[in-house]
Scaffold this motif. Structure first.
Motif, PDB file in Angstrom:
ATOM      1  N   ARG A  63       0.977  -1.148  -0.164  1.00  0.00           N
ATOM      2  CA  ARG A  63       0.010  -0.111   0.010  1.00  0.00           C
ATOM      3  C   ARG A  63       0.860   1.065   0.072  1.00  0.00           C
ATOM      4  NH1 ARG A  63      -3.319  -2.545   4.853  1.00  0.00           N
ATOM      5  NH2 ARG A  63      -4.914  -3.853   3.835  1.00  0.00           N
ATOM      6  N   ARG A  64       0.571   2.344  -0.894  1.00  0.00           N
ATOM      7  CA  ARG A  64       1.452   3.372  -0.812  1.00  0.00           C
ATOM      8  C   ARG A  64       0.978   4.365   0.259  1.00  0.00           C
ATOM      9  NH1 ARG A  64       3.863   4.945  -5.493  1.00  0.00           N
ATOM     10  NH2 ARG A  64       4.818   6.571  -4.368  1.00  0.00           N
ATOM     11  N   SER A  65       1.944   4.725   1.120  1.00  0.00           N
ATOM     12  CA  SER A  65       1.620   5.609   2.224  1.00  0.00           C
ATOM     13  C   SER A  65       1.235   7.057   1.811  1.00  0.00           C
ATOM     14  CB  SER A  65       2.687   5.502   3.371  1.00  0.00           C
ATOM     15  OG  SER A  65       3.796   6.397   2.934  1.00  0.00           O
ATOM     16  N   ALA A  66       0.413   7.694   2.516  1.00  0.00           N
ATOM     17  CA  ALA A  66       0.053   9.163   2.165  1.00  0.00           C
ATOM     18  C   ALA A  66       1.586   9.790   2.193  1.00  0.00           C
ATOM     19  CB  ALA A  66      -0.717   9.747   2.995  1.00  0.00           C
ATOM     20  N   GLY A  67       2.413   9.563   3.287  1.00  0.00           N
ATOM     21  CA  GLY A  67       3.729  10.221   3.326  1.00  0.00           C
ATOM     22  C   GLY A  67       4.905  10.323   2.002  1.00  0.00           C
ATOM     23  N   SER A  68       4.460   9.014   1.684  1.00  0.00           N
ATOM     24  CA  SER A  68       5.557   8.749   0.602  1.00  0.00           C
ATOM     25  C   SER A  68       4.929   9.453  -0.852  1.00  0.00           C
ATOM     26  CB  SER A  68       5.477   7.293   0.238  1.00  0.00           C
ATOM     27  OG  SER A  68       4.581   6.604  -0.610  1.00  0.00           O
ATOM     28  N   LEU A  69       3.655   9.645  -0.873  1.00  0.00           N
ATOM     29  CA  LEU A  69       3.374  10.440  -1.891  1.00  0.00           C
ATOM     30  C   LEU A  69       3.504  12.060  -1.685  1.00  0.00           C
ATOM     31  CD1 LEU A  69       0.244   8.127  -2.607  1.00  0.00           C
ATOM     32  CD2 LEU A  69       1.534   8.689  -4.218  1.00  0.00           C
ATOM     33  N   LEU A  70       3.012  12.124  -0.596  1.00  0.00           N
ATOM     34  CA  LEU A  70       3.218  13.543  -0.234  1.00  0.00           C
ATOM     35  C   LEU A  70       4.563  14.269   0.281  1.00  0.00           C
ATOM     36  CD1 LEU A  70       0.199  13.881   2.208  1.00  0.00           C
ATOM     37  CD2 LEU A  70       0.320  15.197  -0.071  1.00  0.00           C
ATOM     38  N   GLY A  71       5.445  13.247   0.489  1.00  0.00           N
ATOM     39  CA  GLY A  71       6.953  13.503   0.947  1.00  0.00           C
ATOM     40  C   GLY A  71       7.530  13.973  -0.442  1.00  0.00           C
ATOM     41  N   GLU A  72       7.116  13.352  -1.399  1.00  0.00           N
ATOM     42  CA  GLU A  72       7.708  13.443  -3.074  1.00  0.00           C
ATOM     43  C   GLU A  72       7.084  15.012  -3.422  1.00  0.00           C
ATOM     44  OE1 GLU A  72       7.577   8.883  -4.388  1.00  0.00           O
ATOM     45  OE2 GLU A  72       6.074  10.385  -5.224  1.00  0.00           O
ATOM     46  N   ALA A  73       5.962  15.252  -2.835  1.00  0.00           N
ATOM     47  CA  ALA A  73       5.315  16.639  -3.202  1.00  0.00           C
ATOM     48  C   ALA A  73       6.029  17.703  -2.621  1.00  0.00           C
ATOM     49  CB  ALA A  73       3.774  16.799  -2.823  1.00  0.00           C
ATOM     50  N   ALA A  74       6.552  17.586  -1.372  1.00  0.00           N
ATOM     51  CA  ALA A  74       7.336  18.692  -0.781  1.00  0.00           C
ATOM     52  C   ALA A  74       8.628  18.697  -1.387  1.00  0.00           C
ATOM     53  CB  ALA A  74       7.414  18.118   0.672  1.00  0.00           C
ATOM     54  N   ALA A  75       9.274  17.570  -1.819  1.00  0.00           N
ATOM     55  CA  ALA A  75      10.464  17.552  -2.554  1.00  0.00           C
ATOM     56  C   ALA A  75      10.215  18.339  -3.763  1.00  0.00           C
ATOM     57  CB  ALA A  75      11.150  16.205  -2.636  1.00  0.00           C
TER      58      ALA A  75
END
Lengths: 312, 260
Positions: A293-305
């Motif tokens: 399962r893709r975590s929200a953090g992994s999807l959003l962490g990328e957004a911040a980067a």
């Protein structure tokens, strides 16, 4: 002994490819494919016929993948008007059709005598004593490629879509998803992957006949997926190994138990395999792995980067 | 009994009928939902409300009648096309995608079919990642708005009944719809959660979103509905403002089972 291990590992990697394909179709998309052996056979025969006709091994495999993907897509399409349980029957029927055709259309498939003399890849450029090692390497390479492809598909938006269709197709449609298209694509991709296993099997034995493609092949694939954990590609690699260890390892019983004759041992072996699977299902029903399962953090962490990249 | 402030009809249902075997679940039912309004559909059990929702959502085709949404006849359009066209529904009994996390439920709803293509998913990684980030940002904002972001990575099956209803609503919003159809959003939801749901719906209406709501909770209907349709025995009994329909004797009788 080493030669035996090499052979077993080769067969394990072929079985693992079938199990990974079934995982996409059944584990992730919820489409039961009891006739997966039919796709293995179709892949094997297509590869064999193309190779015997003089195409190179890569082209022969590619042809088999295309033929199986097409057949898989059509089978999935056939079942659209039927409820899910009927796909099980349709695929079972497909498996039988392939078996009966391969048995009776001797002009094409050699019938019960099979197709001998399938040219093995790289046979001329490798010394014969180390050929089995090289072929094992090729199989592991194919397994790795299939694993990476399916693993990246599973974690992609396509994988999420496929899991959603499995969980509730009505909801998926309500959210604007084309359920039919998703099912057909997932089934076609899975069938194409199965063709790779069939092709490798044809190259491995350099001889195929209908008796290699009995429904037990489908059963092994289901065992591997159940033991590995539906949805988890990593777990299924382990699951395929476990099933093979159970199946092959129990052959060595005869070395330790001398009071029983070969026939009794063969029966006891089947009982032990069944028992092993039942115990497994009781004590670890979810299997070795879990679907990613893709975590929200992994999807959003990328957004911040990504934001930082743009501002800098 | 026309609403004097009625604007352009976003959804127009005309003469819809559906039989299941010998049972006329819905017969000759007409209604319209004005853009920017909350329209409630009420009626006793077995009145045909769920059938109406399923017909509008495209779960099965009607025997007769037509459905026009946003100026387009969608009577025979597939359910997923209706959703892409801007009309999303929720279900009476929450149908969360249980094995997906809360966040994945929203990601799924918000992601475009072109990105979900198997080939694109495999080979155009960069494009997929960029698109996923955009959708993820929207998902985070929506989840924060309804207070579910702390549960983002929980499997959706682990949510409470009320949270599932909220999840369904936010998931629907990910599609940027023009019309949201809610099937009993307050059923089985705790009172504070109903409050939250009401406030969210009111706020969304103020932002221009239209709602069609099937509901038994009359407090919610009274508070939110601009217009109320009353269904009984598969047909439209009356329509009007909440005050108008609750004054109507036929409505009381329908609920008490004495409809002539």
């Amino acid at each position: 002994m080493i030669a035996y291990l090499v052979t077993i590992l080769t067969l394990v990697s072929i079985a693992a490819i079938v199990a990974l394909a079934l995982n996409l179709q059944w584990g992730l998309c919820g489409m039961v494919n009891f006739g997966i052996v039919g796709f293995v056979a179709l892949g094997a025969y297509t590869t064999a016929l193309l190779a015997l006709a003089g195409t190179g091994p890569i082209l022969a495999l590619a042809g088999a993948v295309a033929v199986c993907a097409l057949a898989g897509g059509l089978v999935a399409l056939l079942s659209v008007r039927l409820s899910e349980e009927y796909l099980a029957i349709v695929t079972l029927g497909f498996g039988e059709i392939v078996r009966v055709v391969s048995l009776n259309e001797a002009w094409l498939t050699g019938g019960a005598l099979g197709l001998p003399g399938i040219p093995r890849p790289l046979i001329e450029s490798v010394p014969s004593e180390s050929y089995d090692w090289v072929f094992l390497g090729l199989c592991l390479l194919a397994l790795a490629a299939v694993f990476l492809l399916l693993e990246s598909l599973t974690r992609s938006p396509f994988g999420r879509l496929v899991r959603a269709v499995r969980d509730d197709d009505v909801v998926a449609a309500t959210l604007g998803k084309n359920v039919l298209r998703t099912r057909v694509v997932a089934f076609a991709v899975g069938s194409g992957v199965t063709a790779v296993a069939g092709g490798l099997q044809a190259f491995h034995f350099s001889y195929i006949d209908p008796s290699q493609f009995t429904p037990i092949v489908s059963a092994y694939a289901f065992m591997a997926v159940i033991a590995g954990g539906r949805g988890s590609n990593r777990g299924i690699l382990l699951g395929a190994c476990t099933v093979m260890v159970l199946l092959e390892g129990s052959r060595f019983l005869k070395d330790f138990v001398e009071v029983l004759d070969a026939e009794q041992l063969a029966s006891i072996r089947l009982i032990l395999i069944g028992l092993g699977l039942i115990l497994f299902l009781i004590y670890r029903p979810q299997g070795f792995g879990r679907e990613p399962r893709r975590s929200a953090g992994s999807l959003l962490g990328e957004a911040a980067a990504d934001g930082r990249e743009r501002t800098s | 009994m026309q609403n004097p402030h009625e604007e352009r009809a976003l959804l127009e249902v005309r003469g819809l009928s559906k039989r299941f075997g010998g049972v006329a679940a819905l017969s000759d039912c007409s209604l319209s939902i004005a853009a920017g309004s909350v329209t409630a559909i009420i009626g006793p059990n077995g009145a045909g409300k769920s059938t109406l929702m399923n017909l509008i959502g495209g779960l099965f085709p009607p025997d007769s009648g037509s459905i026009v949404f946003d100026g387009r006849d969608i009577t025979h359009e597939a359910a997923h096309r209706r959703a892409r066209g801007g009309m999303v529904r929720t279900f009476q009994i929450s149908r969360e995608l249980g094995q997906l996390t809360v966040f994945e439920n929203l990601m799924l709803a918000g992601q475009d079919a072109r990105v979900e293509n198997a080939l694109v998913s495999t080979f155009l990684r960069g494009r997929v990642a960029r698109s996923e980030r955009r959708v993820a940002e929207r998902a985070r904002r929506l989840l924060e708005r309804v207070g579910l972001f702390r549960l983002a990575d929980e499997p959706a099956s682990a949510l409470s009944g009320g949270q599932k209803k909220l999840l369904e609503l936010t998931r629907a919003l990910m599609l940027k719809p023009k019309l949201v159809l809610l099937d009993e959003p307050a059923a089985g939801v705790s009172p504070p959660m109903v409050r939250e749901l009401c406030d969210t719906i009111a706020a969304l209406r103020a932002e221009g979103l239209s709602f069609g709501i099937v509901e038994h909770d009359m407090d919610l209907v009274a508070e939110l509905a601009d217009r109320v349709y009353v269904l009984a025995e598969g047909t439209r009994l009356t329509a009007g403002s909440y005050a108008e329909v609750t004054r109507d004797r036929r409505v009381v009788e329908a609920y008490l089972g004495g409809v002539a």
